[in-house]
Write a protein that holds these residues in place. Structure first.
Motif, PDB file in Angstrom:
ATOM      1  N   LEU A 334       0.916  -1.154  -0.020  1.00  0.00           N
ATOM      2  CA  LEU A 334       0.147   0.105  -0.241  1.00  0.00           C
ATOM      3  C   LEU A 334       0.740   1.291   0.175  1.00  0.00           C
ATOM      4  O   LEU A 334       0.436   2.238  -0.753  1.00  0.00           O
ATOM      5  N   ALA A 335       1.903   1.033   0.762  1.00  0.00           N
ATOM      6  CA  ALA A 335       2.831   2.386   0.880  1.00  0.00           C
ATOM      7  C   ALA A 335       3.479   2.568  -0.589  1.00  0.00           C
ATOM      8  O   ALA A 335       3.527   3.767  -0.909  1.00  0.00           O
ATOM      9  N   ASN A 336       3.904   1.558  -1.194  1.00  0.00           N
ATOM     10  CA  ASN A 336       4.446   1.687  -2.504  1.00  0.00           C
ATOM     11  C   ASN A 336       3.610   2.135  -3.490  1.00  0.00           C
ATOM     12  O   ASN A 336       3.784   3.330  -4.480  1.00  0.00           O
ATOM     13  N   GLN A 337       2.384   1.681  -3.383  1.00  0.00           N
ATOM     14  CA  GLN A 337       1.120   2.083  -4.416  1.00  0.00           C
ATOM     15  C   GLN A 337       0.904   3.825  -4.148  1.00  0.00           C
ATOM     16  O   GLN A 337       0.745   4.269  -5.208  1.00  0.00           O
ATOM     17  N   ILE A 338       1.131   4.159  -3.112  1.00  0.00           N
ATOM     18  CA  ILE A 338       0.696   5.683  -2.777  1.00  0.00           C
ATOM     19  C   ILE A 338       1.930   6.379  -2.957  1.00  0.00           C
ATOM     20  O   ILE A 338       1.765   7.535  -3.729  1.00  0.00           O
ATOM     21  N   ASN A 339       3.169   6.115  -2.603  1.00  0.00           N
ATOM     22  CA  ASN A 339       4.183   6.838  -2.654  1.00  0.00           C
ATOM     23  C   ASN A 339       5.155   6.744  -3.905  1.00  0.00           C
ATOM     24  O   ASN A 339       5.866   7.653  -4.423  1.00  0.00           O
ATOM     25  N   GLN A 340       4.840   5.439  -4.567  1.00  0.00           N
ATOM     26  CA  GLN A 340       5.588   5.292  -5.724  1.00  0.00           C
ATOM     27  C   GLN A 340       4.589   4.572  -6.867  1.00  0.00           C
ATOM     28  O   GLN A 340       4.960   3.601  -7.480  1.00  0.00           O
ATOM     29  N   TRP A 341       3.475   5.210  -7.030  1.00  0.00           N
ATOM     30  CA  TRP A 341       2.554   4.748  -8.336  1.00  0.00           C
ATOM     31  C   TRP A 341       3.240   4.837  -9.661  1.00  0.00           C
ATOM     32  O   TRP A 341       3.589   6.092  -9.876  1.00  0.00           O
ATOM     33  N   THR A 342       3.214   3.649 -10.374  1.00  0.00           N
ATOM     34  CA  THR A 342       3.780   3.874 -11.578  1.00  0.00           C
ATOM     35  C   THR A 342       2.919   3.453 -12.707  1.00  0.00           C
ATOM     36  O   THR A 342       3.009   2.594 -13.432  1.00  0.00           O
ATOM     37  N   PRO A 343       1.718   4.287 -13.189  1.00  0.00           N
ATOM     38  CA  PRO A 343       1.082   3.942 -14.076  1.00  0.00           C
ATOM     39  C   PRO A 343       1.696   4.211 -15.476  1.00  0.00           C
ATOM     40  O   PRO A 343       2.550   5.390 -15.548  1.00  0.00           O
ATOM     41  N   THR A 344       1.342   3.233 -16.465  1.00  0.00           N
ATOM     42  CA  THR A 344       2.081   3.797 -17.808  1.00  0.00           C
ATOM     43  C   THR A 344       0.744   4.122 -18.869  1.00  0.00           C
ATOM     44  O   THR A 344      -0.224   3.431 -19.316  1.00  0.00           O
ATOM     45  N   PRO A 345       0.724   5.569 -19.120  1.00  0.00           N
ATOM     46  CA  PRO A 345      -0.279   5.845 -20.000  1.00  0.00           C
ATOM     47  C   PRO A 345      -0.127   5.293 -21.521  1.00  0.00           C
ATOM     48  O   PRO A 345       0.945   4.753 -21.934  1.00  0.00           O
ATOM     49  N   ILE A 346      -1.256   5.165 -22.056  1.00  0.00           N
ATOM     50  CA  ILE A 346      -1.140   4.372 -23.417  1.00  0.00           C
ATOM     51  C   ILE A 346      -1.272   5.413 -24.638  1.00  0.00           C
ATOM     52  O   ILE A 346      -0.857   5.179 -25.679  1.00  0.00           O
ATOM     53  N   GLU A 347      -1.718   6.734 -24.233  1.00  0.00           N
ATOM     54  CA  GLU A 347      -1.411   7.763 -25.385  1.00  0.00           C
ATOM     55  C   GLU A 347      -2.123   9.128 -24.769  1.00  0.00           C
ATOM     56  O   GLU A 347      -2.512   8.994 -23.416  1.00  0.00           O
ATOM     57  N   THR A 348      -1.908  10.128 -25.461  1.00  0.00           N
ATOM     58  CA  THR A 348      -2.445  11.356 -24.926  1.00  0.00           C
ATOM     59  C   THR A 348      -3.866  11.550 -25.424  1.00  0.00           C
ATOM     60  O   THR A 348      -4.462  10.834 -26.235  1.00  0.00           O
ATOM     61  N   GLU A 349      -4.643  12.773 -24.927  1.00  0.00           N
ATOM     62  CA  GLU A 349      -6.024  12.947 -25.473  1.00  0.00           C
ATOM     63  C   GLU A 349      -5.899  13.624 -26.935  1.00  0.00           C
ATOM     64  O   GLU A 349      -7.104  14.270 -27.223  1.00  0.00           O
ATOM     65  N   GLY A 350      -4.675  14.015 -27.431  1.00  0.00           N
ATOM     66  CA  GLY A 350      -4.424  14.322 -28.607  1.00  0.00           C
ATOM     67  C   GLY A 350      -4.554  16.043 -28.848  1.00  0.00           C
ATOM     68  O   GLY A 350      -4.646  16.824 -27.814  1.00  0.00           O
ATOM     69  N   PHE A 351      -4.362  16.457 -29.941  1.00  0.00           N
ATOM     70  CA  PHE A 351      -4.345  17.806 -30.327  1.00  0.00           C
ATOM     71  C   PHE A 351      -5.336  18.600 -29.916  1.00  0.00           C
ATOM     72  O   PHE A 351      -5.395  19.825 -29.466  1.00  0.00           O
ATOM     73  N   LYS A 352      -6.638  18.007 -29.888  1.00  0.00           N
ATOM     74  CA  LYS A 352      -7.867  18.787 -29.490  1.00  0.00           C
ATOM     75  C   LYS A 352      -7.882  19.169 -28.022  1.00  0.00           C
ATOM     76  O   LYS A 352      -8.564  20.182 -27.550  1.00  0.00           O
ATOM     77  N   LYS A 353      -6.942  18.394 -27.307  1.00  0.00           N
ATOM     78  CA  LYS A 353      -7.042  18.883 -25.516  1.00  0.00           C
ATOM     79  C   LYS A 353      -5.456  19.367 -25.304  1.00  0.00           C
ATOM     80  O   LYS A 353      -5.507  19.783 -24.196  1.00  0.00           O
ATOM     81  N   ALA A 354      -4.721  19.417 -26.491  1.00  0.00           N
ATOM     82  CA  ALA A 354      -3.318  19.961 -26.038  1.00  0.00           C
ATOM     83  C   ALA A 354      -2.979  21.626 -25.955  1.00  0.00           C
ATOM     84  O   ALA A 354      -3.796  21.933 -26.861  1.00  0.00           O
ATOM     85  N   GLU A 355      -2.434  21.699 -25.024  1.00  0.00           N
ATOM     86  CA  GLU A 355      -2.361  23.450 -25.155  1.00  0.00           C
ATOM     87  C   GLU A 355      -1.203  23.873 -25.957  1.00  0.00           C
ATOM     88  O   GLU A 355      -1.208  24.883 -26.452  1.00  0.00           O
ATOM     89  N   VAL A 356      -0.233  23.047 -26.563  1.00  0.00           N
ATOM     90  CA  VAL A 356       0.775  23.417 -27.422  1.00  0.00           C
ATOM     91  C   VAL A 356       1.149  22.155 -28.142  1.00  0.00           C
ATOM     92  O   VAL A 356       0.631  21.206 -27.753  1.00  0.00           O
ATOM     93  N   THR A 357       2.370  22.487 -29.102  1.00  0.00           N
ATOM     94  CA  THR A 357       2.629  21.466 -29.949  1.00  0.00           C
ATOM     95  C   THR A 357       4.066  21.070 -29.737  1.00  0.00           C
ATOM     96  O   THR A 357       4.996  22.089 -29.635  1.00  0.00           O
ATOM     97  N   ARG A 358       4.534  19.922 -29.259  1.00  0.00           N
ATOM     98  CA  ARG A 358       5.819  19.661 -28.778  1.00  0.00           C
ATOM     99  C   ARG A 358       6.680  19.325 -30.410  1.00  0.00           C
ATOM    100  O   ARG A 358       6.027  18.678 -31.260  1.00  0.00           O
ATOM    101  N   GLY A 359       7.814  19.905 -30.634  1.00  0.00           N
ATOM    102  CA  GLY A 359       8.236  19.931 -32.054  1.00  0.00           C
ATOM    103  C   GLY A 359       7.951  20.736 -32.781  1.00  0.00           C
ATOM    104  O   GLY A 359       7.124  21.556 -32.473  1.00  0.00           O
ATOM    105  N   GLY A 360       8.603  20.813 -34.125  1.00  0.00           N
ATOM    106  CA  GLY A 360       8.320  21.992 -35.061  1.00  0.00           C
ATOM    107  C   GLY A 360       9.443  21.900 -35.923  1.00  0.00           C
ATOM    108  O   GLY A 360      10.455  21.209 -36.188  1.00  0.00           O
ATOM    109  N   VAL A 361       9.523  23.281 -36.522  1.00  0.00           N
ATOM    110  CA  VAL A 361      10.636  23.647 -37.435  1.00  0.00           C
ATOM    111  C   VAL A 361      12.124  23.401 -36.580  1.00  0.00           C
ATOM    112  O   VAL A 361      12.187  24.153 -35.733  1.00  0.00           O
ATOM    113  N   SER A 362      12.918  22.546 -36.973  1.00  0.00           N
ATOM    114  CA  SER A 362      14.052  22.106 -36.472  1.00  0.00           C
ATOM    115  C   SER A 362      15.070  23.562 -36.369  1.00  0.00           C
ATOM    116  O   SER A 362      15.090  24.362 -37.272  1.00  0.00           O
ATOM    117  N   LEU A 363      15.894  23.418 -35.293  1.00  0.00           N
ATOM    118  CA  LEU A 363      16.530  24.516 -34.915  1.00  0.00           C
ATOM    119  C   LEU A 363      17.881  24.654 -35.501  1.00  0.00           C
ATOM    120  O   LEU A 363      18.638  25.485 -35.206  1.00  0.00           O
TER     121      LEU A 363
END
Length: 397
Positions: A334-363
């Motif tokens: 229980l202590a590990n699950q609360i202090n060291q929870w390690t969920p693995t997301p499967i994806e993001t909610e996409g550009f429709k919910k994103a505030e910004v775009t990561r990446g772009g014109v190469s520097l």
């Protein structure tokens, strides 16, 4: 420097081969484009701004929940994600967040610090947009909205000709400030990336960032009752550590801590989340003075009750048991699950919910000092179209 107002109405049709010749033509009427136009016009340059939407600065208006988190009191190059981490240093040295705050104060826009150095307008994001538009109008910037840019060419005399749905524009220099792919409902496009490729620039992969993360449906079947529950956490992803609030949603995880972490998250990577940052449960459960307390009563002091119940159910622990009545192995889990929870997301909610775009014109071929193309003299890129993305909290504006 003229103070006349030049703004083409939406029904204006431009018929001449080159209707207007400017020193600088800015494509994109958002924060980066308008500020660049205002700055250049203050230096005596003739400037035109082309915006494909009917209104300028739509993303400014919705930013910060309509209050515009316009900067942060502490802005460092480490607050930005890029394949060239040192790139933002030059821009920040030339124009700091403190200088932007002075500008806001000089225009008498009321603002406040919310938390963690984040500065918001007291009234509305309109204050920031109006400041930029009024500045452009006072210095004679031509503002043209509801216009589609169709083609950009550079001739032998090193001048640009830009074909649009409302005629042609000529310019000695062109700035691409068309933003990224986030908030598609605002009419965003990949135009800026196409222009970059047209002139030989590389474009890095573009992904949603500052965005909620989705968890596997099997996990969510256990967590669905937590939708709407929020708590302060510490999230670790790669070498980054974010301390802020987490919000459980119907699909997974959100809240400022998760949005910040999403900037660095890649598919398949787990998050390391401490749901109770200020308490080590491993140590607490060994404290003789606490062992006579009911487990649920003890945890309810620190965490939302629904969250406590779900985590006890995970470990099949009766909420009415005293700490001393629970097997040590179960307490450790229980202590590990609360202090060291390690969920693995499967994806993001996409550009429709994103505030910004990561990446772009190469520097690789962009000057960090001027934002000018190293391949095409007179061509500039600024804002979200570039491969530089700031943290949540006023760093992108």
């Amino acid at each position: 420097m003229t103070t006349a107002r030049f703004e083409l109405e939406l029904n204006t049709k431009i018929d001449s081969p080159v209707a207007m010749k400017s020193d600088l033509l800015v494509i994109g009427g958002g924060a980066a484009g308008l500020f660049a136009a205002w700055t250049a016009s203050q230096q005596g340059k003739t400037v035109s701004v082309l915006e494909r939407n009917k209104r300028f600065g739509l993303k400014i208006l919705i930013s910060g929940g309509g209050r515009c988190n316009f900067t942060n009191l502490k802005v460092k190059k480490s607050n930005f994600h890029s394949q060239h981490p040192n790139f933002p240093r030059f821009a920040l040295e030339n124009f700091s967040s403190a200088q932007f705050v002075e500008l806001i104060q000089g225009t008498h826009i009321p603002f406040h610090e919310k938390k963690l150095g984040q500065l918001f307008c007291d009234r509305s994001s309109k204050d920031i947009l109006n400041m930029l538009l009024d500045g452009c109008r006072r210095t004679g910037v031509y503002l043209v909205s509801d216009v589609d840019v169709q083609k950009i060419q550079k001739d032998d005399s090193q001048n640009f000709t830009v074909q649009t749905s409302r005629g042609s524009f000529g310019a000695s220099k062109v700035l691409i400030a068309t933003g990224g792919l986030s908030f598609p409902k605002l009419g965003v496009s990949d135009f800026g990336y196409k222009v970059a490729r047209q002139f030989g620039h590389k474009v890095t992969s573009r992904e949603p960032a500052l965005v909620p993360l989705v968890l596997d449906s099997n996990i969510m079947s256990d967590l669905k009752q937590l939708a709407g529950v929020s708590c302060p956490v510490i999230v670790k992803i790669k070498k980054q550590v974010f301390e802020d609030d987490l919000l459980f949603t119907h699909w997974g995880l959100s809240g400022p801590a998760i949005l910040k972490a999403s900037l660095y998250w890649q598919a398949g990577e787990p998050l390391r989340i401490n749901l109770l940052p200020n308490v080590s449960l491993q140590e607490a459960f060994q404290n003789p003075g606490l062992r006579s307390l009911k487990i649920s009563k003890y945890l309810d002091q620190f965490l939302p009750h629904r969250l406590v119940q779900v985590w006890l159910d995970f470990e099949k622990i009766d909420s009415q048991l005293k700490i001393q009545e629970i097997p040590k192995k179960s307490l450790n889990k229980l202590a590990n699950q609360i202090n060291q929870w390690t969920p693995t997301p499967i994806e993001t909610e996409g550009f429709k919910k994103a505030e910004v775009t990561r990446g772009g014109v190469s520097l690789d071929e962009i000057s960090p000092r001027t934002l000018e193309s190293k391949l095409v003299p007179g061509l500039y890129f600024a804002g979200e179209v570039l491969d530089v993305t700031g943290w949540l909290g006023g760093y992108n504006f």
